[in-house]
Design a protein around this motif. Structure first.
Motif: not given
Length: 70
Positions: A10-11, A15, A22, A26, A29, A40
């Motif tokens: 996950d994030d 990270s 995080t 983002r 992404r 992703s």
């Protein structure tokens, strides 16, 4: 060098591995903020990353090469 085993993260997991926040993840992404977004998979509101996948390894290699070129 990234591991050869695929791992779904996950994030927070990505990270931690990349040693970034995080929020920065983002930004990496979002296609509007970078020409080469991190690979992703979106599942509802959540994003997942396949650590060790060929796509992720290629992205990491491109990012490390672009840092050296600067």
């Amino acid at each position: 060098m990234p591991s050869t085993d695929n791992e779904i993260l996950d994030d927070q997991g990505v990270s931690k591995k990349l040693r970034i926040t995080t929020r920065h993840l983002r930004d990496l992404r979002e296609r509007s903020k970078t020409a080469d977004p991190i690979p992703s998979i979106r599942s509802g509101r959540l994003y997942r990353y396949i650590w060790g996948s060929p796509e992720m390894n290629a992205w990491l290699l491109r990012r490390s090469n672009s840092k050296r070129a600067q």
